[in-house]
Design a protein around this motif. Sequence first.
Motif, PDB file in Angstrom:
ATOM      1  N   GLY A  60       0.669  -0.985   0.194  1.00  0.00           N
ATOM      2  CA  GLY A  60       0.034  -0.029   0.045  1.00  0.00           C
ATOM      3  C   GLY A  60       0.847   1.198   0.097  1.00  0.00           C
ATOM      4  N   PRO A  61       0.257   2.589  -0.075  1.00  0.00           N
ATOM      5  CA  PRO A  61       1.040   3.713   0.004  1.00  0.00           C
ATOM      6  C   PRO A  61       1.998   3.915   1.108  1.00  0.00           C
ATOM      7  CG  PRO A  61      -1.396   4.011  -0.495  1.00  0.00           C
ATOM      8  CD  PRO A  61      -1.036   2.526  -0.228  1.00  0.00           C
ATOM      9  N   ALA A  62       2.844   4.641   0.841  1.00  0.00           N
ATOM     10  CA  ALA A  62       3.933   4.783   1.997  1.00  0.00           C
ATOM     11  C   ALA A  62       4.421   6.328   1.631  1.00  0.00           C
ATOM     12  CB  ALA A  62       5.294   3.977   1.800  1.00  0.00           C
ATOM     13  N   ALA A  63       5.144   6.855   2.761  1.00  0.00           N
ATOM     14  CA  ALA A  63       5.673   8.337   2.653  1.00  0.00           C
ATOM     15  C   ALA A  63       7.134   8.013   2.552  1.00  0.00           C
ATOM     16  CB  ALA A  63       5.252   8.688   4.132  1.00  0.00           C
ATOM     17  N   ALA A  64       7.871   8.859   1.839  1.00  0.00           N
ATOM     18  CA  ALA A  64       9.175   8.921   1.575  1.00  0.00           C
ATOM     19  C   ALA A  64       9.669  10.418   1.477  1.00  0.00           C
ATOM     20  CB  ALA A  64       9.670   8.340   0.200  1.00  0.00           C
ATOM     21  N   TYR A  65      10.593  10.730   1.965  1.00  0.00           N
ATOM     22  CA  TYR A  65      11.599  11.903   1.872  1.00  0.00           C
ATOM     23  C   TYR A  65      12.603  12.235   1.285  1.00  0.00           C
ATOM     24  CZ  TYR A  65      15.308  12.248   5.570  1.00  0.00           C
ATOM     25  OH  TYR A  65      16.254  12.061   6.203  1.00  0.00           O
ATOM     26  N   ILE A  66      12.803  13.475   0.808  1.00  0.00           N
ATOM     27  CA  ILE A  66      14.130  13.992   0.366  1.00  0.00           C
ATOM     28  C   ILE A  66      14.424  15.346   1.076  1.00  0.00           C
ATOM     29  CG2 ILE A  66      15.630  14.766  -1.531  1.00  0.00           C
ATOM     30  CD1 ILE A  66      14.227  13.035  -3.213  1.00  0.00           C
ATOM     31  N   GLY A  67      15.604  15.402   1.681  1.00  0.00           N
ATOM     32  CA  GLY A  67      16.024  16.791   2.368  1.00  0.00           C
ATOM     33  C   GLY A  67      16.508  17.596   1.446  1.00  0.00           C
ATOM     34  N   PHE A  68      16.240  19.054   1.704  1.00  0.00           N
ATOM     35  CA  PHE A  68      16.990  20.193   0.815  1.00  0.00           C
ATOM     36  C   PHE A  68      17.196  21.206   1.840  1.00  0.00           C
ATOM     37  CE2 PHE A  68      13.969  17.853  -1.806  1.00  0.00           C
ATOM     38  CZ  PHE A  68      14.397  17.713  -3.008  1.00  0.00           C
ATOM     39  N   ASP A  69      18.547  21.353   1.881  1.00  0.00           N
ATOM     40  CA  ASP A  69      19.223  22.535   2.831  1.00  0.00           C
ATOM     41  C   ASP A  69      18.821  23.894   1.946  1.00  0.00           C
ATOM     42  OD1 ASP A  69      19.935  21.223   4.712  1.00  0.00           O
ATOM     43  OD2 ASP A  69      22.097  21.228   4.263  1.00  0.00           O
ATOM     44  N   ALA A  70      18.556  25.013   2.780  1.00  0.00           N
ATOM     45  CA  ALA A  70      18.045  26.111   2.292  1.00  0.00           C
ATOM     46  C   ALA A  70      19.224  27.216   2.071  1.00  0.00           C
ATOM     47  CB  ALA A  70      16.903  26.836   3.292  1.00  0.00           C
ATOM     48  N   THR A  71      20.239  26.808   1.214  1.00  0.00           N
ATOM     49  CA  THR A  71      21.408  27.358   1.111  1.00  0.00           C
ATOM     50  C   THR A  71      21.227  28.772   0.130  1.00  0.00           C
ATOM     51  OG1 THR A  71      22.055  26.173  -0.666  1.00  0.00           O
ATOM     52  CG2 THR A  71      23.065  25.732   1.575  1.00  0.00           C
ATOM     53  N   ALA A  72      20.010  28.827  -0.881  1.00  0.00           N
ATOM     54  CA  ALA A  72      19.890  29.865  -1.847  1.00  0.00           C
ATOM     55  C   ALA A  72      18.054  29.896  -1.685  1.00  0.00           C
ATOM     56  CB  ALA A  72      20.319  29.447  -2.931  1.00  0.00           C
ATOM     57  N   ASP A  73      17.667  30.927  -2.573  1.00  0.00           N
ATOM     58  CA  ASP A  73      16.311  31.305  -2.630  1.00  0.00           C
ATOM     59  C   ASP A  73      15.685  30.650  -3.532  1.00  0.00           C
ATOM     60  OD1 ASP A  73      17.348  32.855  -4.294  1.00  0.00           O
ATOM     61  OD2 ASP A  73      16.345  34.648  -3.515  1.00  0.00           O
ATOM     62  N   SER A  74      16.496  29.529  -4.206  1.00  0.00           N
ATOM     63  CA  SER A  74      15.749  28.687  -5.282  1.00  0.00           C
ATOM     64  C   SER A  74      16.660  27.435  -5.426  1.00  0.00           C
ATOM     65  CB  SER A  74      15.769  29.543  -6.550  1.00  0.00           C
ATOM     66  OG  SER A  74      15.656  28.508  -7.628  1.00  0.00           O
ATOM     67  N   LEU A  75      15.996  26.542  -5.937  1.00  0.00           N
ATOM     68  CA  LEU A  75      16.849  25.343  -6.228  1.00  0.00           C
ATOM     69  C   LEU A  75      17.289  25.421  -7.771  1.00  0.00           C
ATOM     70  CD1 LEU A  75      14.616  22.340  -4.576  1.00  0.00           C
ATOM     71  CD2 LEU A  75      16.815  23.522  -3.815  1.00  0.00           C
ATOM     72  N   HIS A  76      18.319  24.743  -8.274  1.00  0.00           N
ATOM     73  CA  HIS A  76      18.771  24.698  -9.445  1.00  0.00           C
ATOM     74  C   HIS A  76      18.640  23.219 -10.408  1.00  0.00           C
ATOM     75  CE1 HIS A  76      22.665  22.704  -8.752  1.00  0.00           C
ATOM     76  NE2 HIS A  76      22.673  23.719  -7.783  1.00  0.00           N
ATOM     77  N   VAL A  77      18.832  23.225 -11.344  1.00  0.00           N
ATOM     78  CA  VAL A  77      18.608  22.133 -12.566  1.00  0.00           C
ATOM     79  C   VAL A  77      19.296  20.907 -11.535  1.00  0.00           C
ATOM     80  CG1 VAL A  77      18.968  20.895 -14.497  1.00  0.00           C
ATOM     81  CG2 VAL A  77      18.207  23.264 -14.527  1.00  0.00           C
ATOM     82  N   GLY A  78      20.189  20.975 -10.645  1.00  0.00           N
ATOM     83  CA  GLY A  78      20.756  19.800 -10.188  1.00  0.00           C
ATOM     84  C   GLY A  78      20.313  19.104  -9.136  1.00  0.00           C
ATOM     85  N   SER A  79      19.198  20.030  -8.796  1.00  0.00           N
ATOM     86  CA  SER A  79      17.886  19.369  -7.898  1.00  0.00           C
ATOM     87  C   SER A  79      16.805  18.677  -8.631  1.00  0.00           C
ATOM     88  CB  SER A  79      17.578  20.188  -6.769  1.00  0.00           C
ATOM     89  OG  SER A  79      18.464  20.900  -5.934  1.00  0.00           O
TER      90      SER A  79
END
Length: 416
Positions: free
Chosen positions: A35-54
């Motif tokens: 059945g459905p599950a929860a997964a996460y990815i963490g993102f540090d806030a080192t800039a006010d946007s993410l870039h293509v690498g993310s």
Amino acid sequence: MTYKPKSEFLTAMLERGFLQDCTDLEGLDERLLEGPAAAYIGFDATADSLHVGSLIQIMMLRWWQKTGNKPVTLMGGGTTKIGDPSGKDESRQLITAEKIDENIAGIKTVFAKYLSYDSGENDAIMPNNAEWLDNLNYIEFLRDYGKHFTINRMIAMESVKLRLDREQPLTFLEFNYMLLQAYDFMALNKNYGVVLQMGGSDQWGNIVNGIDLTRRINKNTVYGLTTPLLTKADGSKMGKSASGAIWLNEEKLSSYEFWQFWRNTLDADVAKFLRLFTELPLEECERLGALEGSDINQAKITLANEVTKLCHGAEAAVAAEATAKEVFEKGGVGDDLPTLELTEDEIGDGISFTQVLVRSGIVASGKDAKRAIAGGGAKLNDETVSDAGLMLTKDDIAATPKISSSKKKHALIKLV
């Protein structure tokens, strides 16, 4: 990889090229079939946007949600205060709590384009690890959790070995990062039932630590999955261009420049990028990627349109393609070109052509500007500029000229 997954999510990950390693692929597959599950990815806030690498991580979360599961986009309000040493040659600059909050607000706008954050059962949530990390008592943390980590294992981590082997400093502050990321997984498992952490291959050691701590403290089985380190066919790093990072927020990079980045994809990367960054059927990705000669250009336009549509919306994709046609096929200006705005004070008695090339972002430096001029690639209103000392007056700028550094890089200059 010999095991063939049965779950929809892992099948997509394997077939589309997202899967590098998994701590227990068969076990995770069986869990997803329940059945459905929860997964996460963490993102540090080192800039006010993410870039293509993310973007590969964001697309993985999107597929997670599309296959009926719950994505957790963890904001690193706490860990950003330390900085992840993984893949870094030197310490990050520390930033204030106020700036971190500003950056998180900017990043949220990116996620909202790819994921649903409404109140449905499998809708995404966005916790901030500052909620639990900021209030940790250091002595209690060391007593209760520090005993589960050995220095032997920590210095064997690639992120640590990289610094030590190069005799580059690794602060005690950064050394603690892996403990806090492991604590995140344990906290998310306890508070939100998260069973999977995903991330880039450079996060493998941190993920394994989190799995081990969650098993020891929560007595629960959890999993880890990583994506390959993504580079372009020429070996260069994904997410960078000659003029800087390819940001996902339109405030930092126009939709036209974003579209153009994908339009300029190397022939050898087209099929791979179509699989990873679009939702086109695999058969169509392979068909487009197999085109040769001038036909591959249509595949690149499809790639640019599909990725821009997801990140900036369908209208932005249409406008970007129209601008590209106007500029490249008809020799026109185009309504959607990036624009450098200059005031009369900035222009003064005149501003050099090399300076506007740099300030517009279509070259990275003054040296690159002079190289473009010497090579005949620099143009003003489609006329080749051969004089590196050319000065532009206020009247020149008032006419909103188009400048170019090659056949693919253009901008407008506007008097404001």
